[in-house]
Motif scaffolding. Structure first.
Motif: not given
Ligand SMILES: *Cc1c(COP(=O)(O)O)cnc(C)c1O
Length: 431
Positions: A106-110, A223-224, A229-230, A251-253
């Motif tokens: 998931f870290k690709d998004v951020g 941005p995560q 929402y999606h 805990f960023g996510n």
């Protein structure tokens, strides 16, 4: 929008300052002065919007007053050029697959969003910018991939020696060009500490323009929110209450999810799903936040003993334990439980979960009520942890081509003691 520091000892910053420096000068984390709220029209429309459309809207609402609209739309669209599907495992449980990006986590998004935003803010700078990144496994590669060959930017990754999987290590150490990997003889917490100390050393900051790509950076963690929402958009209309189970380390996510909820997204509650590094679940239960040394587990990307974004959670809930505990539930699972659940998920749903996602699923399995529907964040592709996944499931796990490519490359890493003087000497030597 202005951004204050959670330590309240630094002047407010604009978005550019906050993103370029990462940590506030008083060592606090930046927080937006107002938490963004969306119009009800947005939520009525949500089900009809694509991931990229949602991304552009969310980015506009969060950052629109500080970044040119066209540039921001482009940043969001380029970041989200892969799918984030919501996969149904049962009537009540869904997996939000966040691993379809270039580095399979998931870290690709951020990482991609931040790389583009930083490049936007620094396009006219003369001096090189050094992006210091401590990683427990997945951040480093997402950041490296996001910044690879971006002119004017040098990335330095610190990872704990022997504590990341083989594939992860290959992803960290084989880029070359503007990416350097430091193999630190210590834990992830040591790596994080070295980075923080570098920021707090004035002499170093005078010599080198430093920033951080950890989830302390606003442009990375916020941005995560987009994929929460999606996920709701893909779920479609439901009369059930929505629960997000978020495998968590720093805990960023989860904090990004709380921003989404606070902006009006219909979320009933969050589950802070951890391995035995259960500092936040302990806090939720007792009201006492007590950081510890991290313990090595099978879900190594969550081996964090002092979660850095916790202070942002405190801010959102106005430092009131009962408020946070009402919205966020704790859950923790040991290595034996992780293996048991990986097997169970496979047997029950023919679904291969990675060790982190398995914790998210386990939390739903144990805590979901009848009138709820649960979405766990599948934070990495199981092939990133192929040794354990194959051993636990007793079957072969296919490796996606983009991941397999890393295995053929040659590792290049600089060994480093977990000692600030050694790190500082290294930084001076390259400048
Ligand atoms: C980084 C990571 C996590 C933890 O995310 P945080 O935002 O630090 O809580 C969970 N799972 C995987 C696979 C990760 O790489």
């Amino acid at each position: 929008m202005q951004y204050y520091s959670t330590n309240q000892q630094a002047p407010k910053a604009d978005l550019k300052e906050a993103v370029v420096r990462g940590l506030a000068p008083d060592k606090g984390l930046h927080m937006p002065e107002q938490l963004p709220v969306f119009s009800s029209a947005f939520f009525e429309q949500l089900h009809n919007l694509s991931l990229q459309e949602i991304g552009a809207e969310v980015a506009k609402c969060f950052f629109g007053d500080s970044v040119d609209n066209k540039a921001l739309k482009q940043i969001a669209e380029e970041t989200l050029n892969f799918e984030i599907p919501l996969v149904k495992l049962s009537e009540q449980i869904f997996s939000l697959e966040l691993f379809h990006g270039p580095t399979c986590a998931f870290k690709d998004v951020g990482g991609r969003f931040m790389a583009r935003m930083l490049a936007y803010f620094t396009q006219n700078e003369q001096q090189d910018i050094y992006v210091l990144t401590a990683t427990s496994g997945d951040t480093g590669s997402a950041v490296a991939s996001g910044f690879f060959n971006v002119p004017g930017i040098k990335v330095i990754i610190l990872y704990p020696k022997g504590k990341v999987s083989h594939i992860q290590e290959q992803q960290l150490t084989t880029h070359g060009h503007n990416i350097t990997a430091l193999e630190v003889d210590g834990t992830f917490d040591d790596c994080q500490k070295l980075v923080k100390e570098a920021f707090n050393t004035e002499g170093l900051r005078k010599k080198l323009k430093l920033t951080s790509a950890n989830s302390i950076n606003l442009a990375r963690f916020l941005p995560q929110a987009i994929y929460y929402y999606h996920a709701v958009a893909q779920l479609g209309k439901t009369d059930k209450k929505i629960v997000f189970s978020v495998p968590s380390g720093n805990f960023g996510n989860l904090t990004a999810g709380i921003f989404a909820w606070n902006s009006g997204l219909p979320v009933h509650k969050f589950i802070a799903a951890t391995n035995v590094n259960d500092i936040v679940p302990q806090y939720l239960e007792t009201g006492i936040f007590s950081p510890k040394h991290s313990i090595k587990t099978l879900a190594n990307a969550m081996d964090v003993g002092n979660p850095s974004n916790f202070v942002r959670m405190l801010e959102i809930f106005e430092h009131q334990h009962d408020k946070m505990a009402e919205m966020v539930k704790g859950f923790s699972l040991d290595d034996e439980g992780i293996q048991k659940y990986m097997q169970l998920i496979y047997e029950k749903h023919q679904y291969i979960a990675d060790p982190h996602g398995a914790i998210g699923y386990a939390a739903l399995d144990q805590q979901l009520q009848e009138n709820e529907v649960g979405i766990f964040l599948e934070t990495a592709h199981p092939a990133k942890f192929i040794d354990i996944t194959e051993k636990v499931l007793q079957r072969e796990v296919p490796i996606p081509e983009r991941l397999g490519a890393y295995l053929k490359k040659k590792k290049e890493a600089v060994p480093l003691k977990a000692d600030f003087n050694a790190f500082q000497d290294y930084l001076y030597s390259i400048s």
